[in-house]
Design an enzyme around this catalytic site. Sequence first.
Site, mmCIF file in Angstrom:
data_model
loop_
_atom_site.group_PDB
_atom_site.id
_atom_site.type_symbol
_atom_site.label_atom_id
_atom_site.label_comp_id
_atom_site.label_asym_id
_atom_site.label_seq_id
_atom_site.Cartn_x
_atom_site.Cartn_y
_atom_site.Cartn_z
ATOM 1 N N SER A 202 0.819 -1.202 0.000
ATOM 2 C CA SER A 202 0.000 0.000 0.000
ATOM 3 C C SER A 202 0.856 1.255 0.000
ATOM 4 O O SER A 202 1.625 1.474 -0.928
ATOM 5 C CB SER A 202 -0.987 -0.049 1.165
ATOM 6 O OG SER A 202 -2.128 0.712 0.866
ATOM 7 N N ASP B 257 -9.505 -5.307 -4.902
ATOM 8 C CA ASP B 257 -9.041 -4.278 -3.968
ATOM 9 C C ASP B 257 -9.854 -3.008 -4.200
ATOM 10 O O ASP B 257 -9.717 -2.344 -5.231
ATOM 11 C CB ASP B 257 -7.550 -4.007 -4.192
ATOM 12 C CG ASP B 257 -6.931 -3.153 -3.091
ATOM 13 O OD1 ASP B 257 -7.678 -2.447 -2.394
ATOM 14 O OD2 ASP B 257 -5.692 -3.180 -2.951
ATOM 15 N N HIS C 182 -7.649 -5.844 -0.254
ATOM 16 C CA HIS C 182 -6.386 -5.179 0.100
ATOM 17 C C HIS C 182 -5.609 -6.057 1.080
ATOM 18 O O HIS C 182 -5.547 -5.778 2.283
ATOM 19 C CB HIS C 182 -6.734 -3.820 0.722
ATOM 20 C CG HIS C 182 -5.625 -2.823 0.719
ATOM 21 N ND1 HIS C 182 -5.056 -2.336 -0.427
ATOM 22 C CD2 HIS C 182 -4.990 -2.197 1.748
ATOM 23 C CE1 HIS C 182 -4.128 -1.445 -0.114
ATOM 24 N NE2 HIS C 182 -4.059 -1.354 1.197
#
Length: 653
Positions: free
Chosen positions: A201, A307, A338
């Site tokens: 991320s 995601d 995610h």
Amino acid sequence: MPKPARRMRFTTWRSLATAVTAALMAVFLAPAAAHGAPRESTPAYSYENAIREAVWVDTGLDGDGDGKSDRVAVDIVRPRELAQQGRKVPVIMDASPYYSCCGRGNESQLKTYDANGDVVQMPLFYDNYFVPRGYAVVGVDLAGTNRSDGCVDVGGRSDVQSAKAVVDWLNGRAKGYTTRTGADRAKATWTNGRTGMIGKSWDGTIANGVAATGVKGLKTIVPISAISSWYDYYFAKGAPLYDSGPDWLSGYVDSPEATAKCAAVQQKLVDGAPRTGDWTKFWTERDYVKDASKVRASVFLVHGMQDLNVRTKNFGQWWSALAKNGVERKIWLSQTGHVDPFDFRRAAWVDTLHRWFDHELLGYDNGIDDEPMADIERHPDQWVTSGVWPPRGTQTTTLRPGTGTQAGVGTLGLRTGSGTEAFTDDPQLSETDWAAHIDRSTSEKAGFVTKPLTRDLRLSGSSKVIVTATPTTSTAHLSAVLVDLGPDTIRDYADGGEGITTLTDRTCWGPSTTGDNSCYKVTQAKKTDVAATVFSRGWADLGNYASDLKGGPLTPGKAYTITLDLAATDHVVPAGHRLALIVAGTDKDLIDPPSTTPTLTLDLSRTSAHVPFVGGAGAFARATAGSTAAASTAGLDGVRDPSSALRVPGDSR
């Protein structure tokens, strides 16, 4: 298997370098008993006795405006035996804003320190596993977080320079110090400078950003669920994806010192990212895709195809830009949301990552560069490979919507349609609701469906939907989704675990110490049975019809044409299922609604979907030829509505 053509530029010049490097590493890094060029690093060095130290690297910036150059904290764990022998090691680096505020990994680990300020627990398994194998592992606190000076600027110059400066320091080009404020210098004489960056991320986003600077010494990056352009994290062609901006995110991770000093930077985050969705210089600075031609590092990219935090347009456009510039690359695409691959394919991930770093940082000729480019999760825990991605023979095919026997229940095929379909924006309904009502005339969507397929049909890559719509009000948001209509068992990406369930048993990945346990909770796939799966999405503000960069008010009753960019994916619609295109307004919890509630009328003769089918139009024609049993018109259950919780790029999962 012959090497794919698009990989040849990298492999040609690298073949000699790999052979030479492997021979040298056999001397400098392999255990003394080894003979010949090694193919795998082994745990030959003590983790418990590893050197643990902290260095502060000068970024050359003064983000907090205190008149002093900002220093970022760099925590290091490296093999003591190799240091004592004067043998230099490569570096695996994770640069993150989350080391003190929020934690890393599924168990939200934080950095911890001893009385001297040296790191005791480095989050995640990287140090436990790789330090005994002859690597140094480095954790960098981004500027404005944890023990670093400066301010968080959410993907901008300060964020990227936080990590780039460390790569420069590792290669002898930047200044480092033994303390945060002192004058005693620290030099990275223990490393050969060969650096690989990894992270999920926000962390992976920084890896993308640093690679896009072309910094020397960065040999590979492993971005997991990472952003490639921050505009595309917050907006989709003018449509807001979240009800907050980067100023909120900065405040989420700021250290107490940054909170006290960084009001001016916070205001720049507000001013530079207007909620209109207009493109500004702020977004240009945070667009790494435009600089893909500068990338020297290889890229091993991992992303969840469901995601809904860092949405998959981010990996699709980055992958395409890297391909155009001949970058060596590898990709894993999961069915999760995610989620880190350590938590959806643990053993295979550790093994593959190990071989990747051995090849890219140690130069070992272990064959990973000759393996298939892509691993794709087709069903929960069932993976297939693809020699290149998207596969050869993938061609964009234009599909046309047509009217059906009921309003809003149309057809989808190769022939140009005619007529119109209308729908009224309903912000209380989501893509799941639209799909469930696909065979019924409802006011909130226009749906277009193929006949049941007689053959499997694979889509691979990014789609576009061109819409010509006439609104009744001065503002309108549009959504377009592709749906697989048919029964399946999938990962439950809309669940809180986004496709995984965390159990109580643990598996261990390297040695542990009293303060740093290498054993992590086991996870398993969280599955759900569905009758419809939304597998690609795109959104836009119709006010951006004339420009991707700037929107404006609409004239009610006037027709506008706009292109919606759908998220990259790889999906097979099986024989017996149907493929659907749905066009609607606000997608609940995935985009914010407009200020008005428009009804939109689609001109079907000027509306189309451009879809990358493996086999192109011929594959679509063959899959939709012939006849099969009629599809059920009962309600089609999908996953629950996506969570409306405020997402953060790098949450604990």
